[in-house]
Design a protein around this motif. Structure first.
Motif, PDB file in Angstrom:
ATOM      1  N   ARG A 167       0.097  -0.966  -2.882  1.00  0.00           N
ATOM      2  CA  ARG A 167       0.227   0.219  -3.557  1.00  0.00           C
ATOM      3  C   ARG A 167      -0.784   0.216  -4.742  1.00  0.00           C
ATOM      4  O   ARG A 167      -0.739   1.080  -5.394  1.00  0.00           O
ATOM      5  CB  ARG A 167       2.211  -0.514  -4.547  1.00  0.00           C
ATOM      6  CG  ARG A 167       2.953  -0.167  -4.238  1.00  0.00           C
ATOM      7  CD  ARG A 167       4.183  -0.596  -5.061  1.00  0.00           C
ATOM      8  NE  ARG A 167       5.295   0.115  -4.195  1.00  0.00           N
ATOM      9  CZ  ARG A 167       6.625   0.379  -4.593  1.00  0.00           C
ATOM     10  NH1 ARG A 167       6.178   0.706  -5.892  1.00  0.00           N
ATOM     11  NH2 ARG A 167       7.595   0.089  -4.158  1.00  0.00           N
ATOM     12  N   TYR A 168      -2.010  -0.852  -4.327  1.00  0.00           N
ATOM     13  CA  TYR A 168      -2.783  -0.350  -5.472  1.00  0.00           C
ATOM     14  C   TYR A 168      -4.158  -0.330  -4.489  1.00  0.00           C
ATOM     15  O   TYR A 168      -5.672  -0.416  -5.511  1.00  0.00           O
ATOM     16  CB  TYR A 168      -3.037  -1.728  -6.489  1.00  0.00           C
ATOM     17  CG  TYR A 168      -1.751  -2.207  -6.760  1.00  0.00           C
ATOM     18  CD1 TYR A 168      -1.102  -1.882  -7.933  1.00  0.00           C
ATOM     19  CD2 TYR A 168      -0.874  -3.124  -5.895  1.00  0.00           C
ATOM     20  CE1 TYR A 168      -0.722  -2.368  -9.111  1.00  0.00           C
ATOM     21  CE2 TYR A 168       0.713  -3.182  -7.014  1.00  0.00           C
ATOM     22  CZ  TYR A 168       0.546  -3.104  -8.445  1.00  0.00           C
ATOM     23  OH  TYR A 168       1.904  -3.306  -9.005  1.00  0.00           O
ATOM     24  N   HIS A 169      -4.170   0.610  -3.181  1.00  0.00           N
ATOM     25  CA  HIS A 169      -5.208   0.747  -2.830  1.00  0.00           C
ATOM     26  C   HIS A 169      -5.533   1.891  -2.577  1.00  0.00           C
ATOM     27  O   HIS A 169      -4.724   2.912  -2.732  1.00  0.00           O
ATOM     28  CB  HIS A 169      -4.692   0.182  -1.011  1.00  0.00           C
ATOM     29  CG  HIS A 169      -6.350   0.253   0.265  1.00  0.00           C
ATOM     30  ND1 HIS A 169      -7.143   0.959   0.008  1.00  0.00           N
ATOM     31  CD2 HIS A 169      -7.217  -0.860   0.840  1.00  0.00           C
ATOM     32  CE1 HIS A 169      -7.980   1.248   0.732  1.00  0.00           C
ATOM     33  NE2 HIS A 169      -8.083  -0.055   0.723  1.00  0.00           N
ATOM     34  N   PRO A 170      -6.856   2.301  -3.237  1.00  0.00           N
ATOM     35  CA  PRO A 170      -7.595   3.486  -4.113  1.00  0.00           C
ATOM     36  C   PRO A 170      -6.584   4.808  -2.840  1.00  0.00           C
ATOM     37  O   PRO A 170      -6.193   5.886  -2.993  1.00  0.00           O
ATOM     38  CB  PRO A 170      -8.816   3.623  -4.158  1.00  0.00           C
ATOM     39  CG  PRO A 170      -8.931   1.783  -4.430  1.00  0.00           C
ATOM     40  CD  PRO A 170      -8.216   0.880  -3.730  1.00  0.00           C
ATOM     41  N   ARG A 171      -6.838   4.543  -1.576  1.00  0.00           N
ATOM     42  CA  ARG A 171      -6.831   5.386  -0.475  1.00  0.00           C
ATOM     43  C   ARG A 171      -5.341   5.736  -0.153  1.00  0.00           C
ATOM     44  O   ARG A 171      -5.057   7.124   0.919  1.00  0.00           O
ATOM     45  CB  ARG A 171      -7.847   4.883   0.918  1.00  0.00           C
ATOM     46  CG  ARG A 171      -9.113   4.792   1.597  1.00  0.00           C
ATOM     47  CD  ARG A 171      -9.609   4.208   2.397  1.00  0.00           C
ATOM     48  NE  ARG A 171     -10.322   5.149   2.746  1.00  0.00           N
ATOM     49  CZ  ARG A 171     -11.736   5.228   3.392  1.00  0.00           C
ATOM     50  NH1 ARG A 171     -11.302   4.194   4.603  1.00  0.00           N
ATOM     51  NH2 ARG A 171     -13.004   5.075   3.819  1.00  0.00           N
TER      52      ARG A 171
END
Length: 361
Positions: free
Chosen positions: A159-163
């Motif tokens: 949920r916090y991964h930029p991609r």
């Protein structure tokens, strides 16, 4: 000078509970993108600016010693064998800084550990997934959190991964057309199962499938289960494999396959719209668009495409993302929590529906 600092500028004091793989040891993997553990974040440049590790807790002496060696901690740094009410209450009462407790212990201990910390006065908790072993435990934890006026984050890190954030935003804007079907795979190996095949950690559906179910909820909303199947070994109560068919809003059909019996690891979300195909995977992100076919006259075929402004892999780190949000929320710069307890209660409900489907047949 320290006394003149505003509360919002002071470092957040941290208790790290559990010093195993996700807490610290995976940072030693030379192939993983860093930081990839809680300690890795806390001792990173970003972590040192915003956090201060004040206390660690680990039941195993070998891990306590390894942790000191890995991070060069002095002998006097406090690493307790068990939760100590007096010390933690003192930690929580300190007015000089905000605080956070990180629970990186086995899944079976998440509920009891979180309960104790909340009752000892801790106001901010980051808990490894799954937040608990059942929806009932999740609800009890939420109720206690509300009673204590505390906050809980759950580390579903994608949920916090930029991609993943970038793709989700484009999907919600309709940039890839209308989503029609989704295939979610989580494959691991029983040869190196960790806690995924133990009574204390649950089977691969609960221990690993929670990541896929989290993305399904996050991308498409809470789905309704249509059918599920669990495959068990000849002797044992922990599943080898779980498959399920869900329907989400707007006519989206979702197929989930979680297996612990593969000779490889794979996490993959395959999203098919009326005009595009997207594969979001630990092996990479790929995109296709329907264009005039070079194989069949009068047809459209999927052709690979590049996505403009797609986040650079070198700058994409989910662990830094969740800790950045924690800093912003604790310091009053942001109100909304992405991976909150309510979302995780719904996720546990969806996972339990798969386990219970077999019983209702």
């Amino acid at each position: 000078m320290e006394e003149k600092l505003k509360m919002s500028d002071r470092k957040i004091k941290v208790i790290l509970v559990g010093l195993g793989r996700i807490a610290s040891k995976l940072e030693l993997d030379p192939l993983r993108k860093k930081p990839c553990t809680h300690a890795g974040v806390l001792f990173s440049g970003f972590g040192k600016k915003n956090f201060e590790l004040g206390l660690a807790i680990e039941t195993k002496e070998e891990r306590r010693n390894d942790f000191r060696d890995q991070w060069g901690l002095p002998p006097e740094f406090p690493i307790l064998e068990n939760l100590n009410r007096k010390q933690i209450e003192s930690f929580a009462r300190a007015k000089s800084a905000s605080h956070l407790a990180v629970i990186a212990t086995p899944s079976s201990s998440h509920f009891d550990t979180a309960k104790q910390l909340l009752n000892f006065g801790i106001k901010n908790l980051l808990i490894e997934k799954p937040v608990a072993l059942s929806k009932k435990e999740g609800v009890l934890l939420r109720n206690l959190m509300n009673k204590k006026n505390a906050r809980i984050w759950v580390n579903h890190e994608r949920r916090y991964h930029p991609r993943y954030l970038f793709v989700r935003d484009l999907l919600q804007k309709g940039s890839f057309g209308k989503v029609q079907s989704v295939r979610a795979n989580v494959f691991t190996s029983a040869k190196n199962p960790g806690l995924a095949f133990s009574k204390s950690g649950g089977g691969p559906l609960l221990h690993d499938g929670t990541h896929a179910m989290d993305l399904i909820h996050w991308f498409f909303g809470k789905p309704k289960l249509n059918y599920a199947k669990l495959v068990f070994p000849k002797q044992g109560t922990i599943e080898d494999r779980a498959t399920a068919w869900f329907s989400a809003k707007n006519g989206i059909e979702i197929y989930l396959d979680v297996s612990g019996g593969r000779d490889y690891f794979q996490f993959e979300l395959d999203i098919l719209t009326n005009s595009h195909r997207l594969i979001l995977s630990n092996d990479g992100f790929q995109f296709w668009e329907g264009k005039t076919s070079e194989l069949y006259k009068g047809f459209q075929s999927l052709s690979p495409i590049q996505i403009p402004k797609f986040p650079d892999s070198e700058k994409s780190n989910a662990f830094l993302g969740i800790y950045q949000e924690i800093v912003e929320v604790i310091r009053g710069k942001k109100n909304r929590q992405e991976g909150n307890i309510e979302d995780n209660i719904h996720i546990l409900d969806s996972l339990e529906s798969i386990y219970n489907f077999r019983k209702s047949e």
